[in-house]
Write a protein that holds these residues in place. Structure first.
Motif: not given
Length: 170
Positions: A49-56, A73-74
């Motif tokens: 499992v790869q998790v990408q995190v973006n904040l706004d 985005k998982v």
């Protein structure tokens, strides 16, 4: 002792009173693709499992109201074959009423403290969606929002430095 109390009183009077309330939180956008079910993969599968995190974050039209969003985005792939098992994209938003924070501290507050407040609820949604999608519930690790914020600042600084160097070369 009275002198210490008197000396501390002006400092306490100068410190701003920070007020923060979570007004609401919601899923702005979500997509879950169960690719494993679509392809009909057979046998035992070990997920990676790869998790990408973006904040706004942004100011809303109403006074003292701000929006802070966590975008995940998982991607889960089968170890060895790299076949995608599922893909989950979610944009989770909190609306906050915030008062008493100096302008220079507002940006980090919106991208560190606000996401920290709504993250447990996002974690629950991700767990439920993956479980309901036919997989073991995905329990996200705690996210270090301070490190994310610092990394983004460093990335922006490096990009500005590189852009400045490119302009000088041109």
């Amino acid at each position: 002792m009275a002198e210490n109390e008197a000396a501390a009183a002006p400092e306490a009077a100068q410190a701003p009173q920070i007020k923060m309330n979570v007004l609401t939180q919601y899923i702005r956008d979500m997509s879950f693709e169960n690719i494993l079910a679509q392809k009909g993969v057979q046998g035992e599968v070990q997920p990676d499992v790869q998790v990408q995190v973006n904040l706004d974050a942004k100011k809303r039209a109403a006074d003292n109201q701000f929006e802070s969003a966590i975008k995940l985005k998982v991607t889960s792939k089968a170890k060895g074959t790299e076949d995608t098992l599922f893909l989950l994209e979610i944009d989770y938003v909190g609306i906050f009423s915030i008062e008493g924070i100096p302008d220079e501290q507002l940006h980090p507050f919106l991208l560190i403290e606000c996401p920290r407040m709504i993250f447990p609820f996002l974690r629950r949604v991700v767990s439920d969606v993956t479980r309901d999608g036919g997989f073991p519930p995905l329990n996200l690790e705690t996210i270090d929002f301070v490190a994310l914020y610092r990394n983004e600042l460093a990335r922006r600084q490096a990009a500005q430095t590189q852009n400045g160097a490119q302009k000088l070369d041109a």
